[in-house]
Design an enzyme around this catalytic site. Structure first.
Site, PDB file in Angstrom:
ATOM      1  N   GLU A 169      -0.838  -9.045  -0.596  1.00 26.45           N
ATOM      2  CA  GLU A 169      -2.254  -9.297  -0.283  1.00 26.45           C
ATOM      3  C   GLU A 169      -3.104  -9.325  -1.562  1.00 26.45           C
ATOM      4  O   GLU A 169      -4.074 -10.080  -1.660  1.00 26.45           O
ATOM      5  CB  GLU A 169      -2.758  -8.242   0.713  1.00 26.45           C
ATOM      6  CG  GLU A 169      -2.133  -8.459   2.095  1.00 26.45           C
ATOM      7  CD  GLU A 169      -2.447  -7.355   3.078  1.00 26.45           C
ATOM      8  OE1 GLU A 169      -2.151  -6.186   2.747  1.00 26.45           O
ATOM      9  OE2 GLU A 169      -2.971  -7.641   4.163  1.00 26.45           O
ATOM     10  N   GLY A 178       0.495  -4.828   0.957  1.00 20.36           N
ATOM     11  CA  GLY A 178      -0.718  -4.844   0.144  1.00 20.36           C
ATOM     12  C   GLY A 178      -0.503  -5.490  -1.222  1.00 20.36           C
ATOM     13  O   GLY A 178      -1.440  -6.030  -1.820  1.00 20.36           O
ATOM     14  N   GLU A 180       4.503  -5.398   7.303  1.00 20.68           N
ATOM     15  CA  GLU A 180       3.759  -4.338   8.000  1.00 20.68           C
ATOM     16  C   GLU A 180       4.209  -4.084   9.425  1.00 20.68           C
ATOM     17  O   GLU A 180       4.280  -2.940   9.864  1.00 20.68           O
ATOM     18  CB  GLU A 180       2.252  -4.654   7.991  1.00 20.68           C
ATOM     19  CG  GLU A 180       1.552  -4.365   6.667  1.00 20.68           C
ATOM     20  CD  GLU A 180       1.638  -5.504   5.671  1.00 20.68           C
ATOM     21  OE1 GLU A 180       2.455  -6.434   5.875  1.00 20.68           O
ATOM     22  OE2 GLU A 180       0.900  -5.470   4.671  1.00 20.68           O
ATOM     23  N   ALA A 201       0.875  -1.165   0.000  1.00 14.47           N
ATOM     24  CA  ALA A 201       0.000   0.000   0.000  1.00 14.47           C
ATOM     25  C   ALA A 201       0.915   1.219   0.000  1.00 14.47           C
ATOM     26  O   ALA A 201       2.083   1.129   0.408  1.00 14.47           O
ATOM     27  CB  ALA A 201      -0.878  -0.022   1.234  1.00 14.47           C
TER      28      ALA A 201
HETATM   29  N1  DAK Z   1       4.658   3.126  -0.623  1.00 18.56           N
HETATM   30  C1  DAK Z   1       5.041   4.295  -1.188  1.00 18.56           C
HETATM   31  N2  DAK Z   1       6.183   4.430  -1.874  1.00 18.56           N
HETATM   32  C2  DAK Z   1       6.964   3.345  -2.022  1.00 18.56           C
HETATM   33  C3  DAK Z   1       6.631   2.087  -1.471  1.00 18.56           C
HETATM   34  C4  DAK Z   1       5.407   2.004  -0.749  1.00 18.56           C
HETATM   35  N3  DAK Z   1       4.960   0.857  -0.216  1.00 18.56           N
HETATM   36  N4  DAK Z   1       7.618   1.223  -1.771  1.00 18.56           N
HETATM   37  C5  DAK Z   1       8.523   1.889  -2.490  1.00 18.56           C
HETATM   38  N5  DAK Z   1       8.138   3.175  -2.642  1.00 18.56           N
HETATM   39  C6  DAK Z   1       8.829   4.234  -3.366  1.00 18.56           C
HETATM   40  C7  DAK Z   1      10.044   4.739  -2.587  1.00 18.56           C
HETATM   41  O1  DAK Z   1       9.661   5.671  -1.587  1.00 18.56           O
HETATM   42  C8  DAK Z   1      10.830   5.371  -3.715  1.00 18.56           C
HETATM   43  O2  DAK Z   1      10.233   6.600  -4.044  1.00 18.56           O
HETATM   44  P1  DAK Z   1      11.116   7.958  -4.230  1.00 18.56           P
HETATM   45  O3  DAK Z   1      11.772   8.169  -2.910  1.00 18.56           O
HETATM   46  O4  DAK Z   1      12.072   7.597  -5.352  1.00 18.56           O
HETATM   47  O5  DAK Z   1      10.094   8.976  -4.597  1.00 18.56           O
HETATM   48  C9  DAK Z   1      10.578   4.425  -4.897  1.00 18.56           C
HETATM   49  O6  DAK Z   1       9.366   3.730  -4.579  1.00 18.56           O
HETATM   50  C10 DAK Z   1      11.677   3.400  -5.107  1.00 18.56           C
HETATM   51  O7  DAK Z   1      11.886   2.716  -3.882  1.00 18.56           O
HETATM   52  P2  DAK Z   1      13.322   2.557  -3.180  1.00 18.56           P
HETATM   53  O8  DAK Z   1      14.212   3.694  -3.541  1.00 18.56           O
HETATM   54  O9  DAK Z   1      13.072   2.309  -1.730  1.00 18.56           O
HETATM   55  O10 DAK Z   1      13.854   1.247  -3.905  1.00 18.56           O
HETATM   56  P3  DAK Z   1      14.889   0.184  -3.323  1.00 18.56           P
HETATM   57  O11 DAK Z   1      15.247  -0.710  -4.467  1.00 18.56           O
HETATM   58  O12 DAK Z   1      15.984   0.851  -2.561  1.00 18.56           O
HETATM   59  O13 DAK Z   1      14.045  -0.667  -2.258  1.00 18.56           O
HETATM   60  C11 DAK Z   1      12.099  -1.853  -1.463  1.00 18.56           C
HETATM   61  C12 DAK Z   1      12.959  -1.452  -2.687  1.00 18.56           C
HETATM   62  C13 DAK Z   1      10.858  -2.578  -1.977  1.00 18.56           C
HETATM   63  C14 DAK Z   1      12.920  -2.822  -0.581  1.00 18.56           C
HETATM   64  C15 DAK Z   1      11.742  -0.579  -0.655  1.00 18.56           C
HETATM   65  O14 DAK Z   1      11.179   0.372  -1.564  1.00 18.56           O
HETATM   66  C16 DAK Z   1      10.768  -0.814   0.440  1.00 18.56           C
HETATM   67  O15 DAK Z   1      11.130  -1.330   1.516  1.00 18.56           O
HETATM   68  N6  DAK Z   1       9.510  -0.414   0.223  1.00 18.56           N
HETATM   69  C17 DAK Z   1       8.470  -0.503   1.225  1.00 18.56           C
HETATM   70  C18 DAK Z   1       8.023  -1.929   1.342  1.00 18.56           C
HETATM   71  C19 DAK Z   1       6.983  -2.056   2.395  1.00 18.56           C
HETATM   72  O16 DAK Z   1       7.221  -1.848   3.586  1.00 18.56           O
HETATM   73  N7  DAK Z   1       5.796  -2.422   1.924  1.00 18.56           N
HETATM   74  C20 DAK Z   1       4.706  -2.667   2.814  1.00 18.56           C
HETATM   75  C21 DAK Z   1       3.952  -1.391   2.953  1.00 18.56           C
HETATM   76  S1  DAK Z   1       2.784  -1.527   4.207  1.00 18.56           S
HETATM   77  C22 DAK Z   1      -4.225  -0.043   4.638  1.00 18.56           C
HETATM   78  C23 DAK Z   1      -4.406  -1.392   4.489  1.00 18.56           C
HETATM   79  C24 DAK Z   1      -3.320  -2.201   4.246  1.00 18.56           C
HETATM   80  C25 DAK Z   1      -2.075  -1.639   4.180  1.00 18.56           C
HETATM   81  C26 DAK Z   1      -1.929  -0.296   4.359  1.00 18.56           C
HETATM   82  C27 DAK Z   1      -2.976   0.511   4.588  1.00 18.56           C
HETATM   83  N8  DAK Z   1      -5.265   0.825   4.947  1.00 18.56           N
HETATM   84  C28 DAK Z   1      -6.531   0.283   5.076  1.00 18.56           C
HETATM   85  C29 DAK Z   1      -5.036   2.203   5.106  1.00 18.56           C
HETATM   86  C30 DAK Z   1      -0.931  -2.414   3.889  1.00 18.56           C
HETATM   87  C31 DAK Z   1       0.243  -1.871   4.241  1.00 18.56           C
HETATM   88  C32 DAK Z   1       1.423  -2.081   3.444  1.00 18.56           C
HETATM   89  O17 DAK Z   1       1.417  -2.555   2.340  1.00 18.56           O
END
Ligand code: DAK
Length: 259
Positions: free
Chosen positions: A116, A113, A136, A67
């Site tokens: 998911e 997400g 998460e 997400a």
């Molecule tokens: N959200 C927003 N931006 C993201 C992102 C994300 N999940 N993942 C990556 N990006 C963005 C980065 O911020 C970066 O943007 P800029 O800074 O260039 O503008 C760009 O994508 C490239 O990412 P990286 O520079 O970080 O790339 P790397 O190769 O260094 O790293 C990575 C890749 C996948 C390891 C890293 O980007 C990372 O750790 N990303 C986050 C992964 C993560 O934690 N995903 C889970 C998110 S939590 C909800 C219901 C469910 C959920 C949420 C809300 N509601 C009901 C409200 C679920 C939550 C999730 O999914």
């Protein structure tokens, strides 16, 4: 309808490819993307000619990295609960209950997400470079789009606990061993492999397929998704959630409370 964040392409008269198209943000699922996906999936499900949908992310790096953290980090607990509820309705529960089978072709990161979304799909295959995880809790929140339930149903409670509590992604090979994906192929062959699976489906009765999806889903009806929804909202009110999402934006390690 003209879409901003997804691409639609009919691979044949019966197979529709829907591609998440925010590669610069690793195809992170923001509200707009969820709405567009709903629209496109509903259209496909209502179209009798379309008998299989393939979901993919654009680029080689990500199916969807989760997400959109930048979007949801400032939500209140109520907004969190609401978005979770809408997300379930529009996308995750919607896909699971479509009568048209959805194949997730996981081309790279499928995190949070993003995983998911693949879990709600009916079949999953992955490219060798895929990384799948539910990170998460590293952000101070819990999987909120069905991950706590669907992952455990799919791979068992023990392995789901391992993946969710450690927040560590698994590679494609381990995902295969866990039963999380049906097959692993090189990135260049991923779409062809998804089309091959679609070909097997096309040989079968569309009506029976719709009924089979409904019957298999019936085995997993429980109240867990509601509980996940409630606890997801609760996580939004914690100081750890604020710290975790801020740390992601500031590209540093979070400093969580220990009391
Ligand atoms: N959200 C927003 N931006 C993201 C992102 C994300 N999940 N993942 C990556 N990006 C963005 C980065 O911020 C970066 O943007 P800029 O800074 O260039 O503008 C760009 O994508 C490239 O990412 P990286 O520079 O970080 O790339 P790397 O190769 O260094 O790293 C990575 C890749 C996948 C390891 C890293 O980007 C990372 O750790 N990303 C986050 C992964 C993560 O934690 N995903 C889970 C998110 S939590 C909800 C219901 C469910 C959920 C949420 C809300 N509601 C009901 C409200 C679920 C939550 C999730 O999914």
């Amino acid at each position: 309808m003209k879409y901003q964040n997804i691409l639609i392409k009919d691979i044949s008269a019966h197979i529709r490819l829907i591609t998440l198209n925010r590669p610069a943000q690793l195809n992170a699922l923001n509200k707009k993307t969820i709405e567009e996906l709903h629209e496109a999936l509903k259209k496909a499900d209502d179209d009798r000619a379309i008998r299989v949908v393939i979901l993919m992310g654009s680029g080689e790096k990500a199916f969807a990295a989760g997400a959109d953290i930048k979007e949801f980090m400032n939500f209140t607990p109520e907004e969190g609960r609401k978005l979770s509820e809408d997300g379930h309705k529009l996308l995750f529960d919607f896909i699971e209950n479509m009568k048209t089978p959805v194949i997730a072709a996981i081309n790279g990161y499928a995190l949070g997400g993003g995983l998911e979304l693949a879990l709600a799909s009916h079949i999953r295959i992955a490219s060798t470079n895929a990384k799948l995880g539910l990170p998460e809790v590293s952000l101070g929140v819990i999987p909120g789009y069905g991950g706590t339930q669907r992952l455990a149903h799919l791979i068992g409670k023990g392995r789901a606990m391992e993946m969710i509590l450690t927040a560590r992604p698994v590679d494609a090979q381990k995902a295969f061993t866990y039963g999380l994906v049906s097959e692993v192929v090189p990135f260049e062959k991923l779409l062809d492999k998804a089309v091959e699976y679609a070909g097997y489906i096309l040989k079968n009765s569309p009506q029976a397929i719709g009924l089979a999806i409904e019957a298999v889903n019936a085995a997993f009806t429980n109240t867990g998704l509601k509980k996940e929804n409630e606890l997801f909202g609760k996580a939004f009110s914690t100081s750890d959630f604020k710290e975790g999402t801020r740390a992601f934006i500031e590209r540093r390690k979070p400093g969580y409370s220990v009391d």
